[in-house]
Design an enzyme around this catalytic site. Sequence first.
Site, mmCIF file in Angstrom:
data_model
loop_
_atom_site.group_PDB
_atom_site.id
_atom_site.type_symbol
_atom_site.label_atom_id
_atom_site.label_comp_id
_atom_site.label_asym_id
_atom_site.label_seq_id
_atom_site.Cartn_x
_atom_site.Cartn_y
_atom_site.Cartn_z
ATOM 1 C CD GLU A 214 4.549 -7.239 -7.229
ATOM 2 O OE1 GLU A 214 4.837 -6.051 -7.478
ATOM 3 O OE2 GLU A 214 4.966 -8.205 -7.912
ATOM 4 N N GLY A 215 -0.695 -6.177 -4.111
ATOM 5 C CA GLY A 215 -1.820 -5.258 -4.056
ATOM 6 C C GLY A 215 -2.630 -5.195 -5.321
ATOM 7 C CB ALA A 216 -2.250 -6.624 -8.633
ATOM 8 C CG LEU A 217 -4.773 -10.591 -7.497
ATOM 9 C CD1 LEU A 217 -4.421 -12.065 -7.313
ATOM 10 C CD2 LEU A 217 -5.725 -10.412 -8.664
ATOM 11 C CB CYS A 218 -6.633 -9.223 -1.900
ATOM 12 S SG CYS A 218 -5.178 -10.289 -1.720
ATOM 13 C CG PHE A 219 -5.137 -3.998 2.113
ATOM 14 C CD1 PHE A 219 -4.856 -4.351 3.421
ATOM 15 C CD2 PHE A 219 -4.705 -2.764 1.669
ATOM 16 C CE1 PHE A 219 -4.157 -3.503 4.265
ATOM 17 C CE2 PHE A 219 -3.999 -1.899 2.494
ATOM 18 C CZ PHE A 219 -3.726 -2.273 3.805
ATOM 19 C CB VAL A 220 -1.866 -8.816 3.178
ATOM 20 C CG1 VAL A 220 -1.533 -9.775 4.311
ATOM 21 C CG2 VAL A 220 -1.655 -9.481 1.829
ATOM 22 C CE1 TYR A 401 19.601 -7.076 -5.119
ATOM 23 C CE2 TYR A 401 19.467 -8.927 -3.590
ATOM 24 C CZ TYR A 401 19.099 -7.656 -3.955
ATOM 25 O OH TYR A 401 18.217 -6.948 -3.178
#
Length: 485
Positions: A214-220, A401
């Site tokens: 979720e963008g908390a460690l890196c950028f895909v 859901y």
Amino acid sequence: MTATPAFEKGEIVARLREIVGEERVVIDEQVLREASVDRFKKYTAVHGIFDGPLPCAVVRAADTRQVAEVLAFADEHRINVVPRTGRTGTEGGLETSVEGTIVLDGSEMASIVRIDEENMQATAQCGVPLQVLEDALREQGLTTGHSPQSKPLAQMGGLVATRSIGQFSTLYGGIEDMVVGLEAVFPDGTASRIKNVPRRAAGPDIRHVVIGNEGALCFVTEVTVKVFKHQPENNRFHGYLIDDVHTGVSILREVITEGFRPSVARVYSEEDAAQHFSHFADGKCVLVFVSEGPKGIVEATSAEIERVVSQHPHTAVDPALVQAWFDNLNWGPDKIKAEQDAMLAEQRLGYTTEVSADWSSVGAIYDAVMHRIRTEYPHAADLTMLGGHSSHSYQTGTNMYFVYDYKINCEPREEIEKYHKPLNAIIVEEALRHGGSMVHHHGIGKYRAQWTEQEHGSAYQMLVRLKEAFDPHGIMNRGTIFPAD
């Protein structure tokens, strides 16, 4: 350590322009306002209310090198970064919770690198819309098998970063089952590539450091996914009216645990069915299946579905009605615009919270949530619909859901606190209390982060160590997954 910017906004913008070029650094006030939220705050956003910290800039990266240089700059100067691509997030993961944040946008990295028919895989940059990749594959008789409701808008990087799932997951799996290899850039500017191999036993599977981060460690920046033969001519559709959700879950369980994998396997509560299948639900729960793939497999799967359903009271539905529903599952800009117009005109809203559990627990979670909301939630009278459906099943369990619509009897700024957050909290609490997971596929974002430690229990320290190792200065998407201080 948390990010504490050393630069003022003007200095940050000037340095970003040096890195990527002036035309790629956007500081238009309205763009920044819209970039400060995601669909968790869709009601306040449609009213033009943006009360949180605004980013200092949106950077439209052109390639992996620019992503790396922006991240390295941000890391050196302790500037918070929110990575994004298709902007379809629903859990606050794209919100800018820190002043001076850089929103790093990869949507212009939009090349399909390769479609490899022999090895049944496709490689795409992070900004390739899933629909674009799928259309290119269909021309060659192939498919990713991935079809989230956001398919016309979602992009490949975000799908991987949020650990997304598609509507045909019972056959094809979630994005984590489809990713073969990828490239990601970490806060210090290091680009890491995980090679494309079918399987290996070379230590822990490091793909999963990236998938769902979720963008908390890196950028895909780039993704390779497996692909499948596309054989829609063999599709078979099944629909049934049944008396209750528990019966539907039992039918799903038997079909799946007997070893069959329909692409779609769903049961809808009476309330949820009424809004999706108003032309035939007739106050009943609705059970739907789709069988797809090679003709022989489709025939065998369909026969098993019919055998299992025949053991329970039911009324069969014309397959053409189910197919019509199936053909209109996804939403794009037109449906989002219609939703926004309805919000403004009618002061009403609908949200979902999805959880998962084993077969033994999912029914209890459903019952507990329905009971608590109806008896404990102080604004239950404002609910115009409360229901749920199971739509993704596995050998060991299924998801639930929950869907809740409500008439908004308050000022727009009060909506989240009065309705969305307390309803979301009840669902999360009951899922955790019964041993399930608080989130099935939308991601933790910022609004379920308060329960991350409870979700993981003694394994939470493994997550903490990943954050400490890969983002020691705390610049990546503060408050997402990991609760902010």
